[in-house]
Motif scaffolding. Structure first.
Motif, PDB file in Angstrom:
ATOM      1  N   ASN A  47      -6.349   6.207  -5.608  1.00  0.00           N
ATOM      2  CA  ASN A  47      -5.691   5.348  -4.633  1.00  0.00           C
ATOM      3  C   ASN A  47      -6.528   4.148  -4.203  1.00  0.00           C
ATOM      4  O   ASN A  47      -6.010   3.037  -4.079  1.00  0.00           O
ATOM      5  CB  ASN A  47      -5.294   6.159  -3.397  1.00  0.00           C
ATOM      6  N   TRP A  53      -3.138  14.953  -3.748  1.00  0.00           N
ATOM      7  CA  TRP A  53      -2.481  13.694  -3.368  1.00  0.00           C
ATOM      8  C   TRP A  53      -2.801  13.336  -1.919  1.00  0.00           C
ATOM      9  O   TRP A  53      -3.113  12.178  -1.613  1.00  0.00           O
ATOM     10  CB  TRP A  53      -0.967  13.810  -3.546  1.00  0.00           C
ATOM     11  N   CYS A 106      -8.147   6.705   0.889  1.00  0.00           N
ATOM     12  CA  CYS A 106      -7.871   5.539   0.046  1.00  0.00           C
ATOM     13  C   CYS A 106      -8.515   4.269   0.565  1.00  0.00           C
ATOM     14  O   CYS A 106      -8.445   3.228  -0.091  1.00  0.00           O
ATOM     15  CB  CYS A 106      -6.360   5.324  -0.095  1.00  0.00           C
ATOM     16  N   ASP A 110      -6.335  12.133  -1.530  1.00  0.00           N
ATOM     17  CA  ASP A 110      -6.456  10.775  -2.054  1.00  0.00           C
ATOM     18  C   ASP A 110      -5.877   9.762  -1.078  1.00  0.00           C
ATOM     19  O   ASP A 110      -6.451   8.693  -0.853  1.00  0.00           O
ATOM     20  CB  ASP A 110      -5.738  10.696  -3.402  1.00  0.00           C
ATOM     21  N   PHE A 111      -4.726  10.078  -0.484  1.00  0.00           N
ATOM     22  CA  PHE A 111      -4.098   9.188   0.490  1.00  0.00           C
ATOM     23  C   PHE A 111      -4.989   9.008   1.717  1.00  0.00           C
ATOM     24  O   PHE A 111      -5.136   7.898   2.247  1.00  0.00           O
ATOM     25  CB  PHE A 111      -2.739   9.757   0.891  1.00  0.00           C
ATOM     26  N   TYR A 137      -1.945   3.491 -12.851  1.00  0.00           N
ATOM     27  CA  TYR A 137      -2.118   4.376 -11.690  1.00  0.00           C
ATOM     28  C   TYR A 137      -1.257   5.635 -11.815  1.00  0.00           C
ATOM     29  O   TYR A 137      -1.720   6.752 -11.567  1.00  0.00           O
ATOM     30  CB  TYR A 137      -1.751   3.591 -10.432  1.00  0.00           C
ATOM     31  N   THR A 168       1.124   4.064  -3.239  1.00  0.00           N
ATOM     32  CA  THR A 168       0.647   5.430  -3.010  1.00  0.00           C
ATOM     33  C   THR A 168       1.795   6.438  -2.990  1.00  0.00           C
ATOM     34  O   THR A 168       1.631   7.568  -3.464  1.00  0.00           O
ATOM     35  CB  THR A 168      -0.137   5.514  -1.694  1.00  0.00           C
ATOM     36  N   CYS A 172       0.821  -1.214   0.000  1.00  0.00           N
ATOM     37  CA  CYS A 172       0.000   0.000   0.000  1.00  0.00           C
ATOM     38  C   CYS A 172       0.855   1.264   0.000  1.00  0.00           C
ATOM     39  O   CYS A 172       0.598   2.199  -0.761  1.00  0.00           O
ATOM     40  CB  CYS A 172      -0.938  -0.004   1.203  1.00  0.00           C
TER      41      CYS A 172
END
Length: 266
Positions: free
Chosen positions: A173, A144, A151, A147-148, A116, A38, A34
């Motif tokens: 993500n 970003w 996720c 999204d993290f 991705y 990411t 993961c």
């Protein structure tokens, strides 16, 4: 490419013990997958800066009728694809070597991380439409981090309150992590020590496996699919179901959607 590969090596060294297929290191094995996928996309913040300079030149040349915006977006995409997949190859190769993941799933992992990364290159192109390069980079970092955060590894997407839940849909993500975790675990034919098969009886063997010296959440299963299902109890975005074709289709759609926004913005 070198920077991203070096970062993958650093992650591999940091999680080197996850090479052991045991109950104790199943979670670190998942977290390596993961964090690797990411974190790799952070390199695209460079694109948010450099694409701004390209956009300035493209707009000037379009005013002089050198070419249409569509030609610029198509040409830039054609140059991005081989570089992005080369970038992804270096990352995936390092991860498979240090993580001791199943080589049969290497092509799928490469495909997932390549598509991705293309999503984030497209996002960087949109962020580069900002009035200044620095503002574009800031916008990219905000996207970003959002999204993290959403996720699926911190909270289920269905539990994100409105209107913030909308932010979980156009970002990659969640889909990439689910597909990549399946690539790392589910095709894996090697068994994980510390657990063994048993006849389900609803009491001591409720899930079809039993662990030797671990109990509770630490007892995850002896196959990759069982581990994904056990982890999915805590992280609902993780599943042993074969969702990667759908996930890749969604990621591909995101590339097209962000590229279309870039085209309109030009």
């Amino acid at each position: 490419i070198v920077t991203a590969s070096a970062f993958a090596v650093w992650l591999g060294i940091l999680f080197i013990m996850s090479r052991e297929r045991t109950q104790h290191y199943a979670y670190p094995r998942l977290f390596l997958a993961c964090f690797a996928i990411t974190s790799t996309s952070t390199i695209s913040f460079v694109g948010a800066f450099s694409y701004h300079l390209e956009n300035v030149s493209a707009r000037a040349e379009q005013r002089d009728a050198y070419y249409a915006p569509t030609a610029f977006v198509v040409a830039s995409t054609c140059t991005q694809v081989p570089m992005v997949f080369l970038h992804g190859f270096g990352v995936v190769l390092c991860l498979w070597v240090f993580g001791d993941w199943t080589w049969a799933s290497f092509p799928l992992g490469w495909l997932i991380i390549g598509v991705y990364l293309m999503v984030y290159e497209a996002i960087a192109g949109v962020c580069a439409l900002a009035p200044t390069p620095m503002l574009g980079v800031i916008n990219f970092v905000n996207i970003w981090f959002t999204d993290f955060l959403f996720c699926g590894m911190f909270m289920p997407r269905d539990e994100v309150i409105w209107p913030f839940r909308v932010l979980t849909w156009p970002l990659p993500n969640a889909w990439a992590v689910r597909a990549f975790a399946w690539a790392v675990f589910s095709p894996n034919s090697a068994e994980y020590s510390g657990a063994s098969a048993c006849e389900p009886d609803g009491a001591t063997c409720a899930q079809g496996f039993v662990c030797d010296d671990t109990q509770g959440v630490a007892c995850l299963g002896y196959t990759g699919a069982q581990i994904l299902d056990s982890v999915g109890v805590t992280y609902p975005s993780i599943t042993s179901e074969r969702t990667w074709p759908t996930d890749l289709a969604i990621l591909g759609g995101m590339v097209g959607a962000w590229k279309l926004i870039h085209l309109i913005g030009l």
